[in-house]
Every structure is written in C-alpha cells, then in structure tokens.
Design an enzyme around this catalytic site. Structure first.
Site, short mmCIF file in Angstrom:
data_model
loop_
_atom_site.label_atom_id
_atom_site.label_comp_id
_atom_site.label_asym_id
_atom_site.label_seq_id
_atom_site.Cartn_x
_atom_site.Cartn_y
_atom_site.Cartn_z
N HIS A 44 7.11 -0.57 7.08
CA HIS A 44 6.41 0.71 6.96
C HIS A 44 7.51 1.74 6.70
CE1 HIS A 44 2.97 -0.96 9.45
NE2 HIS A 44 3.98 -1.71 9.86
N ALA A 50 -7.85 0.54 7.23
CA ALA A 50 -8.27 -0.85 7.42
C ALA A 50 -7.79 -1.35 8.77
CB ALA A 50 -7.77 -1.72 6.27
N ASP A 60 -0.05 4.57 1.47
CA ASP A 60 -1.19 5.02 2.26
C ASP A 60 -1.54 6.48 2.06
OD1 ASP A 60 -1.85 2.54 3.48
OD2 ASP A 60 -0.05 2.71 4.69
N ALA A 66 0.83 -1.20 0.00
CA ALA A 66 0.00 0.00 0.00
C ALA A 66 0.87 1.25 0.00
CB ALA A 66 -0.91 0.00 1.23
N TYR A 78 -4.68 -0.99 10.24
CA TYR A 78 -3.66 -0.21 10.94
C TYR A 78 -4.14 1.19 11.29
CZ TYR A 78 0.75 -2.79 11.16
OH TYR A 78 1.75 -3.66 11.50
N GLU A 79 -3.58 1.71 12.40
CA GLU A 79 -3.68 3.12 12.76
C GLU A 79 -2.27 3.72 12.74
OE1 GLU A 79 -7.74 2.34 13.75
OE2 GLU A 79 -5.95 1.18 14.19
#
Length: 669
Positions: A458, A404, A322, A320, A406-407
């Site tokens: 990430h 979705a 984001d 992704a 994750y925060e």
C-alpha cells in the site's frame, strides 16, 4: 444572507443547478453523470480573497472568486459507447464556462453503478455460469461477485473499458448476511466489456503452491471442500466476545474546545483552517494558520496504489489506484456516533450524484473531535521536587473509506505545539485466493484452510501545498554527518556536522535515516529572531519501502510517484494528483508528479508543492485474519524555528479530577 465562502462544498441546490446546466447543453443526448463537485478557485484569485479575509477587510460586497462546479459525465452515442466529458459550470451565472471531451486514450474513474452492472452481467452470462458449473459447491452456499478495477492493460488487450470480478462463495446456512465470504474463494475472474455490458472472458486461476507451475490448474472439482468458516462479526464468533471490559467514556462536560462556522471554518486553540470534501480526495484542508500565521495553503491525500506480488497471471494486473480509479470520497463511510470517533463530535456532510442525475446527501463523511494524546511536556525540578506536567490534546479531522475488502482510516491531527500529523490506518480483510490443501506459496501466506492471502503493498502520496509565512518557500534538505577525528575541527571525535542543501530545481529525494535526512520548508525572507535561521516547518519522511515491482513492469510504469519518498515541484493550478489525472487501466503515469518534476522548474523561493510518499509492504500474517488489526503510519510536520519558544507553554497543566486510583494498599495508609 451572507455569500457562500469559496471553499464551502457545493450545496444540494448548487449541485442540481450545475446538473441542469449540463443537461441544457445536451438537449437531445443521453447523459450518464459521474461526479459534480466544487471546482476550487484559481490560487491567485483565492489568495487575494483570503488576504482580505485575514486582514479583516472582507465585506459582503468584496469581489469573490466565481463559484464553480466541476461536472464529469458520459454522453452516450448512437453506438452505445460513452464519450467522457468534463465541464466547468459557473453556478452563480448559470453558465458553462469550460468544456472538454476526453480522448479515448484515457478512462474515466469508475462509479459504483458500474460495479452493479458487472454483478448483473455475471448473473446473465452463460459463459460465467458454465465456469461455475465446473465446481461442486456445498449446499447452502451462494456465489458472491466482488468488482475490481481491471488494472494496467496487457499488450494483447484491445483498448476498451474493462472490469473484472473476484469470486467467492458465502455460507448462508447460519442465516447471517454478514457471514465472511472471503473464507471461500473461487479460482475464477470474469472480465466484462463495460461498453457492451457483457462478460467476454473468464480467467481461470492457478491454485497451486511452491513447486507448481505458474498456470497449472490443480484444484479439485470440490473446490471448497478443504475451506472452513472464519467469522468476525460478533454474533458469529464461536466463543462470543470478551466480558471483562469495563466501560471507558470520553466525557467533555463543558463541550468541545473547537468552533465550526460557515460550514467549513474550524477554529481550535490557536489553529484556524477550513475543510472541504470531494469525490476523489475525500477530506481536504485549506488555508491552515496557527496564531494568525500561515503554514499551509492546501493539504490532501493525493493517491494510493496497491500492487499485488503474485506472479501468476492475471495477478500482474491486480493493482488498484484507490483515489484515481474510483475516488476515496465516493467510498467514504457514513460515520457512526460512538463508534468511529469518541467524545463530542462534529460531523460534516457532502452530496453525491448518481448516473441519472439525482442528487442526495452523503451524511457524516468527516468527523471532527478532540482526543488525549498523552503527555505534551513535563519537567521536575530536582531541587524542589515540583513537577510541571501538561497533557497533550489533539484535534482530529478523520474520514474512513471502504474499498471492497479493505478499510483505510485517514486522520489529520493538529497538536498544541504547532505540529501536524497525517495518519493512515489500514484494516479490513486481506485480499485472498484459493490454494490447494496442504500447500504453501511464495506469493503470500496461508491464513485459513484453502485461503492464500497474497503479498502486496500500500503506497500513499500526500500532497502538501505549503505557505510558510507566505507563498514563496524553499525546501531545504538537512542531514547530520559524522566527522572523522582531526586536530583542527574534531580532536576528540565527538563532533558531527549538519549539512543543509537547498532544492533549487524540481526533483525527488528519498528518506535516509542513517543521515537523519529531513526536509525543511523555509521562508528565507523571514528570520527567527532567536536563532537567526529562516522560519520553517520540518517534514520527516518515513523510511518505508517503496514500490518493489520491476522498473520495466506496467505496475511500476503506471505508478512513478511510488518510486521516491519526496518530490518537490513548482505549483501549477489543477496539478493535484500524484499518479496523474487518469489512472484507470493506465499503462504509464501521465501528468503525474514525475512529469511535473521533468519540467525542471525553479523551486527556490517559489510557490512550491511537496509530495510525501510512504507505504506498507504487507506480507500477511495469520493474525491479519479474518479481519486485520490496524496498521498505522504517520508523517510528521513540525515547526522548525517558526516560533521563538515552545508555543504550547500556555497550555494549562490542570490535574484531571475524574481520574481515580484502584488497588491501593490500605495497610500503608
């Protein structure tokens, strides 16, 4: 009424006006709106305005940059295929000043409405329902479809717009809609043709472990038989929550020390800056000054990519972007008082537009508050015993996004000594897939029976547009090196030397902690009166792991920004996104930071941009389940010969009279 500041978010009324102007240019066509938000003025125009503002010469009649709205929308053709358009609208003049039809080689960022389309398409798809029927789900379970971007296109894919879904089952027997469905993953991924709005394929997933093939389908028909509940909402915890915590309040009886005006101007201690919000970047900071001196023109989170490391198809596509794929601002939480921030809070709102063109308020997307940060400085005079200790207070601008599972919590922290920290916190629920009972995997960690949390990364990119005492800056790479013992310069071997290398041409560099590599953004035309060095600010890049995917992989080629810690480029209007303007389904990074560096621009004593890249390689722990504690990373900006002494000397060293002592031994009194 005073004119609106050029950096203030579009109001609901301005957004509606921009929408109506777009509609007027497409009278006989079907329009599906994506985004409408403030188009920031060209830098040359805004600097002229800001100079008037800071000099006190600004009046209501002073010339101002045009108030522009960026409008992103689809025009639906007779073939039902959307054609993506971008228009710039002058809301004051009521006119469209620029219009661009984007070629089909790019995909517009997704919208939340499209996620709903995927869910509906799955429910209506016989292909999907037939795939589900291959499993025997327990009574009382309901299928949950979690939409995901498709990732980079495979060479076998037609160039169309796709979405995919990760599939889970939720145990409804407890009657709680927040029961954790991630504990029950199903090995299916439906693929939707977004233009046809129909499911065109079902990818069936391998569920094996070490020693099993990459594509072996080894799961039982009773796919969830070995899975168990794993709840995190308080009312579903088997043993409830702790009862030994006493109340801890953040009390500010005199109110906050900050002020907010113009809906965007924040003043606190010696800091002064503005905040805006847009659908892609979330909170953006502008025109940052300390004690009347310029430090930063613009500061924002530019991009984040999350690539997964499971080698089994189709997980090579599980990556992704984001910010570019869907927009951090679109996914921003509406923050709650007493939960996401503590103390005396100022919230900032934004507005959103849906596909039909309806405009609505997006409340509490940014919170502003102060917090204690420990000791700022302390020294005890050993001769007199007197200690001077001063507490550090920081001002925090924070926003939180939910993507979705994750925060991510993003915070800009301003301290009283002229420093700025940009902080990311990752939390939420790790993305997971089904694994056969009793097996382990090279691709992640088993965190619950039947649940494999896949290894992933990430990687964040922060865009810093510095203006250190002006807009002509140079980035100086500074390192500290050992000097061998020698009779001329280092007879006893204790000396080390500092190497300073100016970056003169747009380029990249990496962190090097063994050499204490830092990057100083300096203004060589202004010297510190004490040291004689140019005034500057120091960036210490976190020495985190960069993108691990092979350089020849699609995962790597579409995220060139994630391959180096620091990039230095020459400023160019609208060059805001490290991963490029269009990331959805990309197979390579286009018009991102790597292309900006490839221009080979002179960046010495120029208007420069610094891109700081850092990341988290997340090989999940069982302790990350069912919801992970925050994982924190920061980059630090610190003044380096910018001031002539510690700028926080005048912060009061007041004793906090509300503090109390407990368990004092009374026999010693």
């Amino acid at each position: 009424m005073s004119p609106v500041h050029p950096l203030t978010n579009l109001s609901i009324e301005e957004t509606k006006q921009a929408r109506d102007i777009v509609l007027s240019h497409h009278p006989d066509e079907v329009i599906d709106f994506r985004e409408i938000f403030l188009k920031e003025p060209a830098k040359s125009e805004l600097i002229e305005f800001l100079d008037l503002e800071h000099s006190g010469s600004l009046t209501a009649s002073s010339p101002r940059p045009a108030r522009l709205a960026k409008c992103q929308y689809d025009v639906i053709g007779a073939d039902r295929i959307p054609y993506y358009h971008e228009s710039i609208v002058d809301v004051a003049k009521g006119d469209r000043v620029k219009h661009e039809i984007i070629g089909k080689e790019h995909q517009a960022a997704l919208t939340l409405d499209e996620f709903d389309v995927l869910v509906d398409a799955c429910k209506q798809s016989k292909m999907f329902q037939d795939a589900l029927s291959e499993f025997e789900l327990p009574q009382g379970f309901e299928v949950v479809i979690e939409p995901w971007p498709y990732g980079g296109l495979d060479t076998t894919d037609e160039h169309r717009r796709y979405f995919q879904g990760l599939i889970f089952a939720q145990d409804l027997r407890n009657g709680n809609p927040d029961s954790n469905f991630y504990a029950f993953p199903l090995p299916l991924i439906p693929i939707m043709d977004a233009h046809k709005r129909e499911i065109i394929r079902i990818d069936r997933l391998a569920t094996g472990g070490k020693g099993d093939s990459l594509d072996g389908k080894t799961n039982s028909k009773k796919i969830l038989e070995h899975c168990t509940n794993a709840e995190y909402v308080p009312e579903l915890l088997p043993n409830g929550t702790r009862n030994d915590l006493k109340t801890l309040n953040v009390i500010q009886p005199d109110g906050p020390s900050f002020t907010v005006s113009d809906d965007s101007l924040i003043e606190w201690q010696r800091w002064r800056f503005r905040v805006s919000f847009n659908p892609r970047e979330g909170a953006v900071l502008h025109d940052i000054h300390y004690d009347g001196r310029s430090i930063m023109y613009r500061l924002a989170i530019s991009e984040m990519t999350v690539p997964y490391a499971d080698a089994r198809a189709p997980f090579h596509r599980k990556q992704a972007f984001d910010f570019g794929d869907g927009g951090a601002g679109n996914c921003a939480n509406n923050l709650s008082l007493g939960c996401d921030c503590l103390g005396v809070i100022k919230y900032f709102d934004a507005c959103l537009i849906d596909g039909k063109g309806d405009v609505k308020e997006h409340p509490n997307v940014i919170c502003l508050h102060e917090q204690d940060e420990g000791i700022l400085f302390k020294h005890t005079n050993w001769r007199t015993g007197r200690a001077v200790v001063t507490r550090s207070r920081v001002l925090v601008v924070q926003f939180i996004i939910t993507l979705a599972n994750y925060e991510y919590i993003f915070a800009y922290k301003f301290d009283q000594a002229g420093g700025i920290d940009i902080e990311t916190r990752a939390t939420g629920i790790v993305s997971c897939v089904n694994i056969d009972p009793g097996k382990t995997s090279d691709y992640g960690n088993v965190v619950n029976p039947g649940v494999l949390a896949q290894n992933h990364q990430h990687i964040f990119a922060i865009r810093l547009d510095p203006a250190v005492d002006g807009h002509k800056n140079t980035v100086m790479m500074e390192e500290s090196h050992r000097v061998p013992i020698n009779p001329r310069t280092n007879p006893k071997g204790n000396y080390y030397e500092v190497h300073k290398t100016p970056i003169t041409q747009s380029s990249y560099a990496d962190a090097e902690p063994m050499n204490n590599r830092v990057f100083k953004i300096i203004n060589s035309s202004k010297q510190n009166k004490i040291s004689g060095n140019p005034v500057g600010y120091k960036l210490t890049p976190p020495a985190t792991q960069l993108l691990l995917a092979d350089p020849e992989s699609v995962q790597s080629k579409r995220a060139s920004f994630a391959q180096h810690h620091v990039w230095v480029t020459k400023y160019k209007d609208d060059e805001l996104y490290a991963g490029g303007r269009f990331t959805l389904q990309s197979t390579e990074e286009i018009d991102g930071v790597a292309d900006a560096v490839a221009r080979g621009d002179n960046v010495e004593n120029e208007d420069v941009v610094v891109w700081s890249v850092f990341g988290l390689t997340h090989n999940p722990r069982v302790e990350d389940w069912p919801v992970m504690p925050v994982e924190i990373h920061q980059i630090h900006l610190r003044p380096a010969d910018f001031f002539e002494a510690n700028p926080s000397l005048d912060v009061p060293s007041n004793k906090n009279l509300a503090s109390q002592e407990v368990y004092k031994d009374s026999c010693c009194e």
